[in-house]
Design an enzyme around this catalytic site. Structure first.
Site, mmCIF file in Angstrom:
data_model
loop_
_atom_site.group_PDB
_atom_site.id
_atom_site.type_symbol
_atom_site.label_atom_id
_atom_site.label_comp_id
_atom_site.label_asym_id
_atom_site.label_seq_id
_atom_site.Cartn_x
_atom_site.Cartn_y
_atom_site.Cartn_z
ATOM 1 N N ASP A 163 0.875 -2.438 -10.029
ATOM 2 C CA ASP A 163 0.829 -3.639 -10.700
ATOM 3 C C ASP A 163 0.951 -3.422 -12.182
ATOM 4 O O ASP A 163 1.636 -4.252 -12.880
ATOM 5 C CB ASP A 163 -0.790 -3.918 -10.573
ATOM 6 C CG ASP A 163 -1.020 -4.121 -9.033
ATOM 7 O OD1 ASP A 163 -0.338 -4.422 -8.388
ATOM 8 O OD2 ASP A 163 -2.549 -4.129 -8.565
ATOM 9 N N LEU A 187 -1.828 -11.186 -7.066
ATOM 10 C CA LEU A 187 -0.632 -11.468 -7.930
ATOM 11 C C LEU A 187 -0.772 -10.731 -9.372
ATOM 12 O O LEU A 187 0.119 -10.867 -10.206
ATOM 13 C CB LEU A 187 -0.226 -12.967 -8.167
ATOM 14 C CG LEU A 187 0.196 -13.695 -7.056
ATOM 15 C CD1 LEU A 187 0.765 -15.080 -7.702
ATOM 16 C CD2 LEU A 187 1.550 -13.092 -6.238
ATOM 17 N N HIS A 205 0.803 -1.276 0.014
ATOM 18 C CA HIS A 205 -0.108 0.056 0.030
ATOM 19 C C HIS A 205 0.810 1.335 -0.070
ATOM 20 O O HIS A 205 0.263 2.427 0.336
ATOM 21 C CB HIS A 205 -1.111 -0.010 1.180
ATOM 22 C CG HIS A 205 -2.067 -0.949 1.207
ATOM 23 N ND1 HIS A 205 -3.483 -0.789 0.644
ATOM 24 C CD2 HIS A 205 -1.937 -2.367 1.105
ATOM 25 C CE1 HIS A 205 -4.230 -1.881 0.564
ATOM 26 N NE2 HIS A 205 -3.248 -2.864 1.101
ATOM 27 N N GLU A 244 -8.187 0.769 -15.187
ATOM 28 C CA GLU A 244 -8.676 0.139 -14.207
ATOM 29 C C GLU A 244 -9.321 1.316 -13.411
ATOM 30 O O GLU A 244 -10.290 0.997 -12.719
ATOM 31 C CB GLU A 244 -7.443 -0.456 -13.283
ATOM 32 C CG GLU A 244 -7.842 -1.007 -12.098
ATOM 33 C CD GLU A 244 -7.308 -2.432 -12.064
ATOM 34 O OE1 GLU A 244 -6.629 -3.160 -12.726
ATOM 35 O OE2 GLU A 244 -7.654 -3.197 -10.987
ATOM 36 N N SER A 272 -3.328 -10.436 -11.550
ATOM 37 C CA SER A 272 -3.876 -11.258 -12.828
ATOM 38 C C SER A 272 -4.425 -9.936 -13.730
ATOM 39 O O SER A 272 -4.537 -10.117 -14.979
ATOM 40 C CB SER A 272 -4.682 -12.348 -12.651
ATOM 41 O OG SER A 272 -5.818 -11.873 -11.829
ATOM 42 N N SER A 273 -5.182 -9.068 -13.203
ATOM 43 C CA SER A 273 -5.981 -7.999 -13.876
ATOM 44 C C SER A 273 -4.884 -7.289 -14.597
ATOM 45 O O SER A 273 -5.171 -6.926 -15.771
ATOM 46 C CB SER A 273 -6.795 -7.482 -12.793
ATOM 47 O OG SER A 273 -6.306 -6.924 -11.801
ATOM 48 N N TYR A 322 -9.763 -1.547 0.898
ATOM 49 C CA TYR A 322 -8.749 -0.686 0.328
ATOM 50 C C TYR A 322 -9.027 0.852 0.131
ATOM 51 O O TYR A 322 -8.165 1.644 0.437
ATOM 52 C CB TYR A 322 -8.638 -1.496 -1.286
ATOM 53 C CG TYR A 322 -7.491 -0.820 -1.864
ATOM 54 C CD1 TYR A 322 -6.221 -1.275 -1.690
ATOM 55 C CD2 TYR A 322 -7.573 0.224 -2.765
ATOM 56 C CE1 TYR A 322 -5.097 -1.083 -2.590
ATOM 57 C CE2 TYR A 322 -6.537 0.870 -3.603
ATOM 58 C CZ TYR A 322 -5.346 0.012 -3.639
ATOM 59 O OH TYR A 322 -4.260 0.349 -4.250
#
Ligand code: GLA
Length: 383
Positions: free
Chosen positions: A174, A127, A37, A162, A129-130, A223
């Site tokens: 990411d 991990l 974070h 995103e 994936s998006s 989040y």
């Protein structure tokens, strides 16, 4: 393995679209080695783009339609590039739709294509994936459209997809990891200016993923709450982000902050410094420092940032008791999903067997435990 995977995907492609794919692209997942974070607080993260990745086999179809088959889910979806909307039934498709939307808003050419998507990044496990799906999609559009764009700019556009289209308020970690991976290196990413330092771990230390196999409940809403706490802390301290706050200043002014906000800030300021320290410790092969930094990170995530979960606590115990462990901590956004351990490279099999047994006995869940290597960033390739 690679050839088998290629053949499996090509076979699906032929079955769906009746021809051979003409283009292959891939993008890696990532594990944060340190720096939970910290990205949206403009701090440091030590990230490892990993050898688990998402492949897309593609053929331009000469229309304005994108047709997708998600092999992992055995689902199909298609959308028109001239009228892109969000879908509520095939959520995975929104990552591709979002990327197309953002590219178009930048005036970049997008062409219709047929594709099979297949991933070895575990889905919804922390991990990324998006992000891998976003980045592989962007690479495909770039190749088919014949335009150029550097990896950093591409990462930023995928993050926008995103944030704005999918509606997840994530930081840059990411997408940056998936676009900028380098052979044999972790990346120390400074989220304030997006500069990176390539970090080579000293020999003999393996990075091992330990998937709790418990779904990341609450990760979305919690989040956003964590982000809000951090923003509140920065506002009270009169800075634009927590990156501008040192541990000394925070200690001196802690009593100005509500207790929960103070705990969140304390974690972020220390975690960001730990990312930098872990980079140095891994380069030097300083195992004591790795152990200490991981222990502090895990405890802070649990007690200060409060993003742990019973399964993550059980996994941490299993990792810490297993042979060969050097240090272990949580990874990703928290509340379940994957964790990460540094393990003596000679002992990864014994480590895996012990973690499997201890964690299963404690939770009744079978974990997935496997070493990962560094991987290069999203690109067209020939499998
Ligand atoms: C998710 C987000 C990232 C980052 C991590 C936590 O993966 O997408 O931007 O905030 O959580 O470090």
């Amino acid at each position: 393995m690679q050839l088998e995977r290629r053949e499996y995907i090509a076979e699906l492609f032929r079955g769906r679209y009746g021809s051979e794919p003409q283009l292959w692209a891939r993008a890696p997942g990532r594990v944060d080695l340190m720096g939970s974070h910290t990205d949206y607080n403009l701090g440091y993260v030590l990230t490892l783009p990993i050898s688990r990745d998402t492949w897309m086999a593609v053929k331009k179809n000469g229309t304005r339609n994108v047709r997708l088959h998600a092999a992992n889910l055995n689902e199909d979806d298609s959308f028109s590039l001239d009228a892109i909307e969000k879908t509520s039934t095939k959520k995975w498709s929104n990552y591709a739709r979002g990327v197309a939307t953002v590219l178009q808003s930048e005036g970049l050419q997008t062409d219709g294509f047929d594709a099979v998507i297949q991933s070895t990044v575990p889905l919804e496990s922390g991990l990324s994936s998006s992000a891998a799906l976003e980045c592989v999609t962007a690479v495909v559009f770039r190749e088919l459209g014949g335009w150029n764009m550097a990896a950093k700019a591409m990462a930023a556009l995928c993050q926008r997809a995103e944030n704005e289209f999918v509606g997840v308020n994530c930081g840059i970690l990411d997408q940056y990891s998936s676009c900028l991976g380098q052979e044999e290196c972790a990346l120390l990413l400074d989220c304030r200016d997006l500069s990176t330092r390539a970090v080579r771990t000293a020999g003999g230390i393996a990075v091992v993923i330990c998937n709790t196999m418990s779904p990341r409940r609450l990760s979305g809403s919690e989040y956003d709450l964590r982000r809000a706490d951090c923003e509140r802390g920065a506002a009270i301290l009169g800075v634009s982000s927590l990156r501008e706050v040192t541990a000394e200043v925070l200690a001196a002014r802690r009593n100005e902050l509500p207790e929960q906000v103070a705990k969140r800030c304390e974690f972020i300021v220390a975690e960001s410094a730990r990312a930098d320290s872990l980079a140095t410790a891994l380069e030097a092969g300083n195992r004591e420092a790795v152990a200490r930094l991981c222990a502090e990170s895990f405890a802070g995530a649990r007690d200060l940032y409060e993003i742990s979960s019973p399964s993550m606590v059980a996994m941490h115990k299993a990792m810490q008791e297993a042979p060969g462990v050097i240090g272990s901590r949580q990874a990703g956004a928290g509340f379940g999903g994957c964790m990460v351990a540094f393990v003596d490279a000679q002992s990864t099999d014994d480590f895996r067997d012990a973690v499997d047994k201890t964690y299963f006995n404690a939770t009744g869940l079978r974990p997935e435990v496997y070493p990962v290597r560094a991987a290069t960033g999203a690109a067209i390739f020939e499998p």
